[in-house]
Design a protein around this motif. Structure first.
Motif, PDB file in Angstrom:
ATOM      1  N   ASP A  17       0.824  -1.211   0.000  1.00  0.00           N
ATOM      2  CA  ASP A  17       0.000   0.000   0.000  1.00  0.00           C
ATOM      3  C   ASP A  17       0.857   1.260   0.000  1.00  0.00           C
ATOM      4  O   ASP A  17       0.522   2.264  -0.645  1.00  0.00           O
ATOM      5  CB  ASP A  17      -0.915   0.008   1.226  1.00  0.00           C
ATOM      6  N   VAL A  20       2.061   2.043  -3.498  1.00  0.00           N
ATOM      7  CA  VAL A  20       1.001   2.664  -4.288  1.00  0.00           C
ATOM      8  C   VAL A  20       0.831   4.126  -3.888  1.00  0.00           C
ATOM      9  O   VAL A  20       0.749   5.022  -4.732  1.00  0.00           O
ATOM     10  CB  VAL A  20      -0.326   1.896  -4.128  1.00  0.00           C
ATOM     11  N   ARG A  25       3.402   2.365  -9.881  1.00  0.00           N
ATOM     12  CA  ARG A  25       2.367   1.635 -10.615  1.00  0.00           C
ATOM     13  C   ARG A  25       2.899   0.345 -11.220  1.00  0.00           C
ATOM     14  O   ARG A  25       2.154  -0.589 -11.449  1.00  0.00           O
ATOM     15  CB  ARG A  25       1.792   2.513 -11.737  1.00  0.00           C
ATOM     16  N   THR A  45      -2.285  -6.707  -5.088  1.00  0.00           N
ATOM     17  CA  THR A  45      -2.592  -5.284  -4.985  1.00  0.00           C
ATOM     18  C   THR A  45      -3.092  -4.779  -6.335  1.00  0.00           C
ATOM     19  O   THR A  45      -2.310  -4.672  -7.287  1.00  0.00           O
ATOM     20  CB  THR A  45      -1.338  -4.491  -4.557  1.00  0.00           C
ATOM     21  N   PRO A  46      -4.387  -4.467  -6.459  1.00  0.00           N
ATOM     22  CA  PRO A  46      -4.957  -4.133  -7.770  1.00  0.00           C
ATOM     23  C   PRO A  46      -4.320  -2.916  -8.441  1.00  0.00           C
ATOM     24  O   PRO A  46      -4.280  -2.839  -9.674  1.00  0.00           O
ATOM     25  CB  PRO A  46      -6.441  -3.865  -7.452  1.00  0.00           C
ATOM     26  N   ALA A  47      -3.818  -1.973  -7.666  1.00  0.00           N
ATOM     27  CA  ALA A  47      -3.275  -0.744  -8.255  1.00  0.00           C
ATOM     28  C   ALA A  47      -1.896  -0.936  -8.864  1.00  0.00           C
ATOM     29  O   ALA A  47      -1.370  -0.017  -9.501  1.00  0.00           O
ATOM     30  CB  ALA A  47      -3.228   0.361  -7.204  1.00  0.00           C
ATOM     31  N   LEU A  48      -1.303  -2.116  -8.678  1.00  0.00           N
ATOM     32  CA  LEU A  48       0.037  -2.375  -9.200  1.00  0.00           C
ATOM     33  C   LEU A  48      -0.024  -3.267 -10.433  1.00  0.00           C
ATOM     34  O   LEU A  48      -0.747  -4.274 -10.443  1.00  0.00           O
ATOM     35  CB  LEU A  48       0.902  -3.037  -8.130  1.00  0.00           C
ATOM     36  N   ARG A  49       0.746  -2.904 -11.458  1.00  0.00           N
ATOM     37  CA  ARG A  49       0.952  -3.792 -12.605  1.00  0.00           C
ATOM     38  C   ARG A  49       2.212  -4.596 -12.337  1.00  0.00           C
ATOM     39  O   ARG A  49       3.300  -4.023 -12.194  1.00  0.00           O
ATOM     40  CB  ARG A  49       1.112  -2.990 -13.897  1.00  0.00           C
ATOM     41  N   GLU A 189      -8.870  -0.117   0.306  1.00  0.00           N
ATOM     42  CA  GLU A 189      -8.630   0.738  -0.849  1.00  0.00           C
ATOM     43  C   GLU A 189      -7.562   1.784  -0.515  1.00  0.00           C
ATOM     44  O   GLU A 189      -7.645   2.475   0.504  1.00  0.00           O
ATOM     45  CB  GLU A 189      -9.913   1.437  -1.278  1.00  0.00           C
ATOM     46  N   VAL A 192      -5.056   6.552  -4.468  1.00  0.00           N
ATOM     47  CA  VAL A 192      -4.028   6.703  -5.491  1.00  0.00           C
ATOM     48  C   VAL A 192      -3.739   8.187  -5.662  1.00  0.00           C
ATOM     49  O   VAL A 192      -4.652   8.973  -5.927  1.00  0.00           O
ATOM     50  CB  VAL A 192      -4.485   6.095  -6.831  1.00  0.00           C
TER      51      VAL A 192
END
Length: 583
Positions: A17, A20, A25, A45-49, A189, A192
């Protein structure tokens, strides 16, 4: 240790977290056992590619490319031992290229250090002074302060990595077995962050101190080395107009192409400054410099020789003046400083119009001489790659230029254009390694096509990166200039070893020319790339036809090293003839 140990999920979520929240990213994950807890947390972690790389050396350059492409910090995770030592070349480039990179080095816990545990080395400050900062996170446990400490340390690491001058930081992450986390890795959440605020304006007293010196200059010259900052090109273009100053623009300064006002941009300074007498006849009385060390040796030689006041605008705290010429460093953001100076100088420029016209007329003459000379060629010429790239690459594409001869040729021969492109290079440490991986990282972090221009030795240095492209779903066009060896040495004093009177003519090829004698086509296709050989006249069409194809496509141009030196000399001679008495 007493009791049953479990690896809690909460500190791992805190680390992810915090990455992020700090703007990360893109994260590269290099598979390994000891890094298991962190790899799972990052992937959850959805916000990370997350991009998985098999090769840590290539993976680190991929992360560097992602950071460059997205203009934001990127991270890489590796397992303990020699795996993370392989980050080192990219770490050095990130340090000197000012790229924010977060190095997550998984490690054995303290009780397994120095006792012969497998895959265990001393990872404390592993990258020495090449990392801006180092910290060891606590071994995750159930204590609440572990989670808080981990989040705070990662936040500080992001602050250090992105503060000018940006660079890499190492976070060592010790983990105990069992390595599978206990608990959910799905955190709450994370907010960002929005885009970074604009550059901080320079202090008013700084502008007041600089402005009289600029106003007093009748022959000002703006020199822009490699720099990649949003808003830089229009800011410098406006400043140049207010000062009536020509702008000598390195290919990696991103001033030669774009919709900004390019009327005062000099693109062919390298060829001009090679002409006999030109540097002396066009000596400025003040030089205002932005960006890193220029690519052109002729320009650097002139900057060293000119007995001229020089001001270097740089917010990085470094010293991009390798020749040691007398210079005053101005500590300010280049974009904000250029904007403030342009506003303050509005309508008051004292630059001599004849001085400006002389530079622009010489640049126009050089551009036309090179165009006509190249049009008359009937054989491959490495310098012609620049014109082909400039003609065929689409708007907003990213061009990564390899070191040694490719970046020098594009700097010398790339003409200006109103079509917007972004030219980048690994010019921090100027190495030839990791260029394919860097280009793939650039492609991963932004939506525009990427074209990589490099030589055959650079290509061979980074073959493993080609295997990642198809697996990661990335496309890349490589323009490969194959002269069977190290072409740049043919232009350097080492080439004197070929002279029989030195008694060692046979050692030039062995030690410097380094011919590999390989057919690169089957190598490229075996690794999953498409391959096509092109002649010099077909290169622009080939680039246009191959852009956008899935995976890696290699367009190979074969040249002769010795003949290439002769052609460069012929090109410079054509420019000198065009300048006539002005040279």
């Amino acid at each position: 240790m007493s009791g049953v140990y479990r690896t809690p999920a909460a500190p791992l979520r805190a680390i992810a977290d915090a990455l992020v929240a700090g703007g990360v990213r893109d994260v590269v994950i290099c598979p390994g056992s000891r890094s298991t807890p962190m790899a799972l947390a990052l992937k959850a972690t959805p916000a990370l590619r997350c991009w998985v790389h098999l090769d840590e050396r290539a993976g680190a350059f991929f992360a560097l490319g992602a950071a460059r492409g997205g203009r934001r910090p990127a991270a890489i995770l590796g397992t303990s031992g020699t795996a993370v030592v392989n980050f080192a070349p990219a770490v050095a480039e990130a340090r000197y290229g000012r790229v924010p990179l977060i190095l997550l080095t998984a490690d054995r816990p303290p009780e397994l250090q120095g006792v012969g545990a497998p895959q265990t080395i001393d990872q404390t400050e592993l990258y020495g002074r090449h990392a801006k900062w180092y910290a060891e996170l606590p071994v995750p446990d159930e204590a609440s302060d572990t989670e808080v400490e981990s989040r705070g340390t990662v936040g500080r690491a992001l602050d250090v990595a992105t503060a000018a001058p940006a660079g890499p930081v190492q976070l060592d992450l010790p983990f105990r077995e069992p390595l599978l986390p206990d608990g959910s890795l799905l955190g709450s959440e994370v907010v960002v962050p929005a885009d970074e605020p604009g550059p901080k304006p320079p202090a008013p007293d700084l502008i007041e101190r600089l402005l009289p010196r600029l106003r007093a200059s009748a022959h000002p010259l703006i020199v822009c080395g490699p720099i990649d900052r949003l808003g830089f090109a229009p800011a410098v273009a406006r400043l140049a107009a207010e000062l009536r100053a020509p702008v000598v623009a390195d290919v990696l300064a991103n001033l030669r192409s774009g919709t900004h006002d390019r009327a005062l941009v000099v693109s062919h300074h390298d060829a001009l400054l090679r002409a006999s007498g030109f540097a002396e006849r066009h000596r400025p009385d003040l030089v205002l410099r932005f960006g890193g060390t220029p690519t052109s040796k002729a320009l650097n030689t002139a900057l060293e020789a000119w007995p001229t006041e020089q001001l270097l605008v740089d917010d990085g705290g470094g010293w991009n003046v390798p020749a040691g010429e007398a210079i005053e460093r101005v500590d300010a953001d280049p974009v904000a400083c250029a904007e403030a100076l342009a506003e303050a100088a509005r309508g008051e420029g004292s630059g001599d119009p004849a001085w400006l016209d002389a530079w622009l007329a010489a640049d126009a003459a050089a551009a036309e001489a090179l165009r006509v000379w190249e049009a008359g060629l009937s054989e491959p010429f490495e310098g012609a790659v620049a014109r082909a790239v400039g003609a065929a690459v689409p708007d907003h594409a990213v061009v990564l230029v390899g070191n040694s001869m490719p970046v020098r040729d594009l700097d010398t021969f790339l003409p200006g254009t109103e079509r917007p492109r972004r030219y980048l290079g690994n010019r921090g440490a100027n190495g030839i390694d990791g260029l394919i991986a860097t280009a793939l990282g650039l492609r991963a972090a932004q939506a525009h096509p990427v074209v990589l221009v490099l030589g055959d030795l650079s290509f061979l240095h980074d073959l493993t990166s080609i295997t990642a492209a198809q697996r990661l779903g990335l496309d890349l066009l490589i323009v490969l200039v194959d002269n069977d060896g190290g072409g740049i040495f043919s232009f350097l004093p080492q080439a004197a070893a070929e002279r029989p009177e030195l008694g060692l003519p046979e050692h030039y090829e062995t030690l410097f020319g380094t011919p590999h004698g390989l057919d690169l086509r089957p190598i490229a296709t075996a690794l999953g790339a498409a391959h096509r050989r092109v002649g010099g006249g077909d290169l622009a069409r080939g680039i246009g036809a191959c852009l956008g194809r899935p995976g890696v496509t290699v367009l190979e141009l074969n040249t002769d090293r010795a003949r290439n030196v002769e052609l460069h000399h012929e090109a410079f001679a054509a420019v000198e003839r065009a300048l006539g008495s002005d040279a």
